[in-house]
Design a protein around this motif. Structure first.
Motif, PDB file in Angstrom:
ATOM      1  N   THR A  44      -6.019   2.887 -17.510  1.00 17.66           N
ATOM      2  CA  THR A  44      -4.611   2.805 -17.110  1.00 17.66           C
ATOM      3  C   THR A  44      -3.678   3.546 -18.072  1.00 17.66           C
ATOM      4  O   THR A  44      -2.719   4.175 -17.642  1.00 17.66           O
ATOM      5  CB  THR A  44      -4.138   1.340 -16.979  1.00 17.66           C
ATOM      6  N   ARG A  78     -11.421   0.632  -9.759  1.00 16.30           N
ATOM      7  CA  ARG A  78     -10.727   1.150  -8.576  1.00 16.30           C
ATOM      8  C   ARG A  78     -11.286   2.520  -8.217  1.00 16.30           C
ATOM      9  O   ARG A  78     -11.818   3.220  -9.075  1.00 16.30           O
ATOM     10  CB  ARG A  78      -9.221   1.203  -8.793  1.00 16.30           C
ATOM     11  N   VAL A  80     -10.586   6.258  -6.862  1.00 19.55           N
ATOM     12  CA  VAL A  80      -9.507   7.244  -6.721  1.00 19.55           C
ATOM     13  C   VAL A  80      -9.873   8.187  -5.579  1.00 19.55           C
ATOM     14  O   VAL A  80     -10.993   8.708  -5.524  1.00 19.55           O
ATOM     15  CB  VAL A  80      -9.314   8.044  -8.030  1.00 19.55           C
ATOM     16  N   THR A 101      -1.163  -3.798  -3.371  1.00 16.93           N
ATOM     17  CA  THR A 101      -1.898  -4.691  -4.277  1.00 16.93           C
ATOM     18  C   THR A 101      -1.032  -5.927  -4.578  1.00 16.93           C
ATOM     19  O   THR A 101       0.192  -5.876  -4.403  1.00 16.93           O
ATOM     20  CB  THR A 101      -2.184  -3.974  -5.610  1.00 16.93           C
ATOM     21  N   GLN A 230      -1.589  -5.550 -13.865  1.00 17.28           N
ATOM     22  CA  GLN A 230      -2.317  -5.012 -12.701  1.00 17.28           C
ATOM     23  C   GLN A 230      -3.538  -5.881 -12.401  1.00 17.28           C
ATOM     24  O   GLN A 230      -3.954  -6.016 -11.262  1.00 17.28           O
ATOM     25  CB  GLN A 230      -2.750  -3.577 -12.962  1.00 17.28           C
ATOM     26  N   GLU A 367       1.888   7.512  -7.662  1.00 17.37           N
ATOM     27  CA  GLU A 367       0.627   7.150  -7.017  1.00 17.37           C
ATOM     28  C   GLU A 367       0.855   5.988  -6.070  1.00 17.37           C
ATOM     29  O   GLU A 367       1.878   5.304  -6.156  1.00 17.37           O
ATOM     30  CB  GLU A 367      -0.421   6.765  -8.065  1.00 17.37           C
ATOM     31  N   THR A 369      -1.295   2.694  -4.559  1.00 17.22           N
ATOM     32  CA  THR A 369      -2.544   1.933  -4.665  1.00 17.22           C
ATOM     33  C   THR A 369      -2.588   0.874  -3.576  1.00 17.22           C
ATOM     34  O   THR A 369      -1.598   0.192  -3.321  1.00 17.22           O
ATOM     35  CB  THR A 369      -2.644   1.294  -6.069  1.00 17.22           C
ATOM     36  N   ARG A 370      -3.719   0.764  -2.918  1.00 16.19           N
ATOM     37  CA  ARG A 370      -3.880  -0.189  -1.827  1.00 16.19           C
ATOM     38  C   ARG A 370      -5.146  -0.999  -2.044  1.00 16.19           C
ATOM     39  O   ARG A 370      -6.075  -0.543  -2.715  1.00 16.19           O
ATOM     40  CB  ARG A 370      -4.002   0.540  -0.473  1.00 16.19           C
ATOM     41  N   VAL A 402     -10.102  -1.830  -4.572  1.00 19.39           N
ATOM     42  CA  VAL A 402      -8.781  -1.244  -4.858  1.00 19.39           C
ATOM     43  C   VAL A 402      -8.910   0.285  -4.816  1.00 19.39           C
ATOM     44  O   VAL A 402      -9.821   0.847  -5.416  1.00 19.39           O
ATOM     45  CB  VAL A 402      -8.277  -1.721  -6.244  1.00 19.39           C
ATOM     46  N   THR A 404      -6.839   4.053  -5.113  1.00 22.11           N
ATOM     47  CA  THR A 404      -5.610   4.727  -5.563  1.00 22.11           C
ATOM     48  C   THR A 404      -5.572   6.156  -5.047  1.00 22.11           C
ATOM     49  O   THR A 404      -6.575   6.867  -5.113  1.00 22.11           O
ATOM     50  CB  THR A 404      -5.563   4.755  -7.106  1.00 22.11           C
ATOM     51  N   SER A 406      -3.502   9.517  -5.908  1.00 25.63           N
ATOM     52  CA  SER A 406      -2.510  10.080  -6.817  1.00 25.63           C
ATOM     53  C   SER A 406      -1.649  11.074  -6.035  1.00 25.63           C
ATOM     54  O   SER A 406      -2.147  12.094  -5.550  1.00 25.63           O
ATOM     55  CB  SER A 406      -3.197  10.806  -7.977  1.00 25.63           C
TER      56      SER A 406
END
Ligand code: HEM
Length: 506
Positions: A44, A78, A80, A101, A230, A367, A369-370, A402, A404, A406
């Motif tokens: 992160t 996560r 990407v 999230t 997070q 970004e 994130t879902r 999760v 992400t 970008s």
């Protein structure tokens, strides 16, 4: 039965063990990814602190494939997504399988309430969006354009007076506050029939709270808390200075919105609805409580975003004088009249290109994130190699994964956009986007950028923002010439807005 406590402990341990074994067995294929130096923060810190996030993700994607795995805080994982088909699937085709999230929901909810359009999904979201669509449609935008011009002309007049008073032919102006004020007044009048009068010098609690939040640089310790949140969103409840600023903003918006419905009712009663709020009140399809929630979301989503992008457009044009001159030349035929809404939409290709290029280079969200709400399979445009060496062209996703995307990567990576990806080149959009490479055209979104995201939760105010930016920018460029205070050496800072990855021009 002598040790009931011990028995409970063993049971909990056994259930916990079974849970983790099942979870482990059900997990999808392990993907490749960069090694992490920190169990506590994972990647992160690198992701948040990268000087060029697009280059960071580009490097990872080249090494590990267009979908890869990174570590979140406390050993969490996560995926990407840099693959265009996977991204399109995530946001568009089966969008209701994925949600924000928990931390994003908590942040948004603390600002707009849990029922805000920004948070809700599925049928209720589609129903409310359908009701809201007409207030952002072209017919409505045409009506708002006169409000946008009026506010733009207030800035022209104020800057003109400053120039005259200086007695010189140039003057240094801090454009940031002025542009915030334009955007704030426009949203007040067009969305709520309410004049915040910030261009006339009045201070609004909402604008003050947003500005305070934007200027608050989280200290390194607060930053660590935000990163750890997070994994443990409950940490957001800690009394960090930022939470107080978020609460101030939410309270200020509540106060404003409570007054707005009343003033819109009396204002609109004259000769038909003139603002978005008036249309909604008239239509009577939503309760007043729902309308207030939407008003709060609109205030939050529509003000700093548009102001930030407009400021970046002026920054880019100040740093690229030849492009500023080219835009002014395109606008030269409008010396005595203003371009109409239709002319702004279809008749000014360079203006359109400047706006598109600014949105590409300076996305408000870095970004998105879902989290997967159910099992799914993501299609891939190119196969990737898993950690075990297998080649896959579809990626099974387990509930709870999760993911992400970008936006910096999709908008700005050299692999997607070519070597000049980071350069301000409005020309790439001219002649039917002939300067946009085929690799970029594979991506979904607004002209292959994800600045407004994509799919059913794509920005509802996109047309509103485009109209406002085009109107104000074209007016200012017609009336003034801009240059950055310290020329090429001028430093610009990004403000930190609500939602950890949101950035605007400060
Ligand atoms: C340049 C300006 C703008 C940018 C870059 C922008 C960007 C975005 C993005 C990225 C989202 C999706 C957020 C997410 O789901 O995580 C969004 C949603 C939204 N935006 Fe914008 N926005 C802008 C201006 C506006 C304006 C002017 C308004 C209203 C007047 C507005 C209203 C909304 C609303 C209501 C949503 C929620 C849509 C939904 O969930 O269905 N935005 N915007």
């Amino acid at each position: 039965m002598a040790y009931p406590g011990l028995q409970t402990f063993v049971c909990v341990l056994a259930f916990g063990g079974v849970y983790y074994v099942v979870k482990w067995l059900r997990r999808g294929p392990r993907l490749q990814g960069p090694p992490s130096k920190s169990f506590v923060f994972g990647h992160t810190k690198e992701m948040m602190g990268a000087p060029s996030p697009a280059d960071l993700y580009d490097g990872w994607a080249q090494k590990y494939g267009s979908v890869f795995q990174v570590k979140g805080p406390m050993g969490s994982e996560r995926i990407v997504l840099c693959d265009p088909k996977a991204i399109a699937h995530l946001f568009a085709l089966d969008s209701w399988k994925y949600s924000h999230t928990p931390i994003a929901k908590m942040q948004l909810s603390s600002l707009t309430g849990p029922k805000s359009l920004l948070i809700i999904l599925g049928e209720e979201h589609s129903r409310q969006r359908k009701i809201l669509n007409p207030v952002f449609a072209s017919a409505a935008l045409k009506t708002y354009s006169s409000i946008m011009y009026d506010s733009g002309y207030k800035v022209v007049s104020a800057w003109g007076s400053q120039l005259q008073a200086s007695g010189a032919d140039e003057v240094i102006i801090d454009i940031s506050e002025w542009i915030n004020n334009v955007s704030f007044d426009v949203i007040g009048l067009a969305a709520f029939s309410h004049d915040f009068k910030s261009l006339d010098g009045e201070k609004s609690a909402v604008a003050n709270a947003l500005t305070a939040l934007g200027h608050s640089r989280p200290s390194p310790n607060v930053m660590k808390i935000l990163l750890l949140a997070q994994a443990y969103p409950i940490l957001l409840k800690l009394p960090i200075p930022r939470s107080a600023l978020v609460a101030d903003l939410s309270n200020a918006m509540d106060e404003v919105v409570a007054g707005l419905t009343e003033s819109a009712k009396s204002f609109e009663s004259g000769d038909g609805p003139k603002s978005a709020l008036g249309v909604l009140l008239n239509a009577k399809e939503l309760t007043e409580a729902q309308i207030r929630v939407h008003a709060k979301s609109t205030l939050l989503a529509g003000f700093a975003t548009t102001a930030g992008t407009l400021k970046w457009a002026l920054v880019e044009l100040s740093m690229h004088i030849e492009k500023q001159d080219r835009l002014r030349a395109e606008l030269a035929s409008f010396s005595t009249t203003d371009p109409s809404y239709d002319e702004l939409t279809n008749g000014l290709p360079y203006l359109d290109s400047v706006i598109r290029e600014t949105l590409r280079l300076h996305p408000v969200l870095g970004e998105s994130t879902r989290v997967a709400l159910e099992d799914d399979v993501l299609p891939l445009s190119k196969p990737v190699r898993t950690a075990s060496g297998a080649l896959i062209d579809r990626l099974p996703i387990r509930k709870g994964t999760v993911l992400t995307t970008s936006i910096h990567y999709t908008n700005l990576s050299k692999t997607v956009w070519g070597e000049d990806a980071a350069e301000f080149k409005p020309e790439r959009w001219l002649n039917n986007s002939e300067g946009v490479p085929a690799s970029a055209k594979e991506y979904p979104g607004f002209h292959h950028t994800l600045t407004f995201l994509e799919g059913p939760k794509m920005c509802l105010g996109k047309g509103f923002a485009l109209a406002e930016m085009k109107i104000v920018l074209s007016l200012l460029i017609r009336m003034f010439m801009f240059s950055a205070r310290d020329g090429k050496e001028t430093k610009f800072e990004k403000a930190f807005f609500p939602g950890s990855a949101s950035q605007g021009c400060g």
